[in-house]
Design a protein around this motif. Sequence first.
Motif, short mmCIF file in Angstrom:
data_model
loop_
_atom_site.label_atom_id
_atom_site.label_comp_id
_atom_site.label_asym_id
_atom_site.label_seq_id
_atom_site.Cartn_x
_atom_site.Cartn_y
_atom_site.Cartn_z
N VAL A 211 0.84 -1.20 0.00
CA VAL A 211 0.00 0.00 0.00
C VAL A 211 0.88 1.25 0.00
O VAL A 211 0.68 2.18 -0.79
CB VAL A 211 -0.95 0.00 1.22
N GLN A 212 1.85 1.26 0.87
CA GLN A 212 2.78 2.40 0.98
C GLN A 212 3.49 2.64 -0.36
O GLN A 212 3.58 3.77 -0.84
CB GLN A 212 3.79 2.08 2.08
N ASN A 213 3.99 1.55 -0.95
CA ASN A 213 4.74 1.62 -2.20
C ASN A 213 3.90 2.17 -3.35
O ASN A 213 4.31 3.10 -4.06
CB ASN A 213 5.22 0.20 -2.56
N ILE A 214 2.70 1.60 -3.54
CA ILE A 214 1.85 1.99 -4.68
C ILE A 214 1.35 3.42 -4.54
O ILE A 214 1.31 4.18 -5.51
CB ILE A 214 0.66 1.00 -4.85
N PHE A 215 0.97 3.82 -3.32
CA PHE A 215 0.48 5.19 -3.14
C PHE A 215 1.63 6.20 -3.21
O PHE A 215 1.44 7.33 -3.67
CB PHE A 215 -0.33 5.32 -1.85
N GLY A 216 2.84 5.81 -2.80
CA GLY A 216 4.00 6.68 -3.00
C GLY A 216 4.29 6.89 -4.47
O GLY A 216 4.60 8.00 -4.92
N TYR A 217 4.17 5.80 -5.24
CA TYR A 217 4.37 5.86 -6.69
C TYR A 217 3.30 6.75 -7.33
O TYR A 217 3.58 7.54 -8.24
CB TYR A 217 4.30 4.44 -7.24
N LEU A 218 2.04 6.64 -6.84
CA LEU A 218 0.95 7.47 -7.36
C LEU A 218 1.24 8.96 -7.13
O LEU A 218 0.98 9.79 -8.00
CB LEU A 218 -0.36 7.06 -6.69
N ILE A 219 1.80 9.28 -5.97
CA ILE A 219 2.15 10.67 -5.67
C ILE A 219 3.20 11.18 -6.67
O ILE A 219 3.11 12.30 -7.18
CB ILE A 219 2.66 10.80 -4.22
N ASP A 220 4.20 10.32 -6.98
CA ASP A 220 5.22 10.70 -7.97
C ASP A 220 4.59 10.92 -9.35
O ASP A 220 4.97 11.85 -10.08
CB ASP A 220 6.29 9.61 -8.07
N PHE A 221 3.65 10.04 -9.73
CA PHE A 221 2.95 10.20 -11.01
C PHE A 221 2.22 11.54 -11.05
O PHE A 221 2.30 12.27 -12.04
CB PHE A 221 1.95 9.05 -11.21
N MET A 222 1.52 11.86 -9.98
CA MET A 222 0.75 13.11 -9.94
C MET A 222 1.65 14.34 -10.09
O MET A 222 1.28 15.32 -10.73
CB MET A 222 -0.03 13.20 -8.62
N ALA A 223 2.83 14.28 -9.47
CA ALA A 223 3.77 15.40 -9.57
C ALA A 223 4.14 15.67 -11.03
O ALA A 223 4.23 16.83 -11.46
CB ALA A 223 5.02 15.12 -8.75
N LEU A 224 4.31 14.59 -11.80
CA LEU A 224 4.64 14.73 -13.23
C LEU A 224 3.42 15.19 -14.03
O LEU A 224 3.52 16.10 -14.86
CB LEU A 224 5.15 13.40 -13.79
N PHE A 225 2.28 14.56 -13.78
CA PHE A 225 1.09 14.85 -14.58
C PHE A 225 0.59 16.28 -14.34
O PHE A 225 0.18 16.97 -15.28
CB PHE A 225 -0.04 13.86 -14.26
N LEU A 226 0.62 16.73 -13.09
CA LEU A 226 0.02 18.02 -12.74
C LEU A 226 1.00 19.19 -12.87
O LEU A 226 0.62 20.33 -12.60
CB LEU A 226 -0.52 17.97 -11.31
N GLU A 227 2.24 18.92 -13.27
CA GLU A 227 3.20 20.03 -13.46
C GLU A 227 2.86 20.77 -14.74
O GLU A 227 2.92 20.20 -15.84
CB GLU A 227 4.64 19.50 -13.53
N PRO A 228 2.51 22.06 -14.68
CA PRO A 228 2.14 22.80 -15.89
C PRO A 228 3.30 22.90 -16.89
O PRO A 228 4.47 22.92 -16.49
CB PRO A 228 1.76 24.20 -15.37
N ASP A 229 2.96 22.93 -18.17
CA ASP A 229 3.98 23.13 -19.20
C ASP A 229 4.59 24.52 -19.06
O ASP A 229 3.89 25.49 -18.73
CB ASP A 229 3.37 23.00 -20.60
N GLN A 230 5.90 24.59 -19.33
CA GLN A 230 6.58 25.89 -19.30
C GLN A 230 7.25 26.12 -20.65
O GLN A 230 7.77 25.20 -21.26
CB GLN A 230 7.64 25.91 -18.20
#
Length: 695
Positions: A392-411
């Motif tokens: 659980v810890q591993n998969i949700f930590g990975y999900l947080i990393d995914f979100m950081a990439l997906f939600l970073e606005p284009d510059q």
Amino acid sequence: MTAVTTLFERIEAAMPDFKARPQQVQMSEFIAQAMSKPPQKRVAVVEAPTGVGKTLAYLTGTIQTALLQKKTLVISTATVNLQQQLIQKDLPQFSATLEEPIRFVQVKGRRRYVCPSKLNQVATTPEQQSLNIDVDEKYQKVLHMAQAKQLLSDWDEERWDGDRDSRRDKIDAELWHQVSTDSEGCAGKSCSFYLRCPYYKLRREMTAAQVVVANHDLILSDADLGGGLVLPNPEEILFVFDEAHNLPRKALDHAAKALNFIQLYQTTETADSVLKKIPSTLAYRQHDFGYMLSELRRDLPAVMSHLQQIETILHSDGVVQDLLEKHITEPRIFWNSPLVNALLIPFQGLLQRANSIYKHYSVLAKWIKEGLEKTQLPNKVGEALLPQVGTVQNIFGYLIDFMALFLEPDQEDRPPNVRWISVETFAKQQTLVVHAGPMTAAYFLDRSLWSRAYGVVLTSATLRGLGLFHRFRLDCGLHRFDEQHFLAVPSPFNYQKQATLHIPDMRFLPNEQQQQWQQEVVKKLIDIIDVSEATLVLFTSKLVMEAVYRQCPAAITAITMVQGDNLSPKNIVHRHIRQIESGKGSIIFGLDRFAEGVDLPGHLCTHVVITKLPFPVFTRPIEQAKQEWIIRKGGQPFTALSLPAVSVKLIQACGRLLRKETDSGRITILDKRLLTKGYGKQLLAHLPDYQLEQS
């Protein structure tokens, strides 16, 4: 006399058949000088063609710095073959020539070793009957149980060391996942199997070792998690990346993350199942977790709700419908597009819940480990629960990393992150997967390795495209290092005397008249192949390779092995060697795997046929995004990406012929674009100086 020269003299004295080549000494001196530079300047990039003896060169160039500075020398390769060669041959020979022998060990990721605790659970837990289980699944469980018992017996009685790679029998991937673990699911010193654990035995060996042999994936995984989890901290390591041309691609794979719906649904269910056990399991801490349970009872259903909302949004999009109906593959989605805008709010809600769940399950894992250490928790209970909490810890930590990439606005001023969707099979079910990743691994490599490591050596037989390090330098994030950090060592081979390059007169072009060219290839192969010798024929397409094979006469097909045809590449090579050693001819039809990593010295390969220039096909979303970025910045993707890549691939393919200074033979290229196109002449000019023959 330099330290490098002294070392080579010792090696020559200890190994009568060895004589240091000038190119080898040049490479060693260059590396040694680079390692004496100030911090964050200790980087050496060396292209060393086949025959230079680069393994001994980088060992000689790095070992004294590593020993004097008390740093661990970590040698990373891309292939298992090279790791085994280092451990079984190169390092023992090198160590024997030193004043004091060095200690060395091979390290793999934790998942390559069995977890005795999990293996014991799988092998000894009685099978639970369920009405929902189908016959095939029940049969599979019986097989898994039987194999787990055998594995446990072999390990317990020391017939097996617990390393997956040392088993001769095949272990089912699903079973192996059940009997191995990651760091979050490991009880460490609290585990009843700790002292005999294969992974911790290795860790103890590694602590005492001065040289560690690893692979690119392990180092990149460790770097992705911040470093210092499996290996020492990067600051305590002098890295050597052999086969470094593979590094940018592998780094991109590690830097990209994904949201897999079925995996998240299953993990949330696991989290809920664990939650029900916590009050009784950790009863002695119940005053600590009242608020935690109430938050998790709110967050876990909310995760399910957010996932369902996201799936509904995706399924209502036309592009996703085309993907599901298999009209397209891996469509990209763009920042500020209606689809991404619709996903932002549920994604942000999911991220908020993921952060809470990750935080709470990290605390639960800590409490379980403490409970095991203080014997407040029975070993059997703690060791069974910890891997579930860790998952659980591993998969949700990975999900947080995914979100950081997906939600970073284009510059505007830097390459944007790339977002795309795919359909994949997970746990025997089809699922949508949303991906996000950086367009280049340059920032990841610089931030996590080059800016932190004590020293870095990057080497391979082919790092330059069209004679320049430019593409490799950009892809690896080495832009701040000037030309003083780069060296191309000349080859020890006399190409003019050892090899001929033949470019027959071809009427048709492979990219414009494929069918006619394919038939012409068949005719040419009949003309140029000597069925009594060892021939390697390289293709860029499996379909073309199989079609050409079907049209070849029996005299050729009778002695030809085709990649992907029953035998593995490794077994194809073994059979090829047996045929040649028994005095018969042998032909291999192969793809990329044979164009790069195969070593067939002497009479084992005397003719290499390259059917077509190996232009890369940029179909993956990150590759397409990179092309668009180059165009946006006023560049040309063909010049910036395709030509350097085909130059490297062509040199690698031709390099299958000459492996030693005594080798000889011929190369034939069945693509007239080398002679008729301007870029073809560029490619030809940057090949080794073979004796050129034209029809």
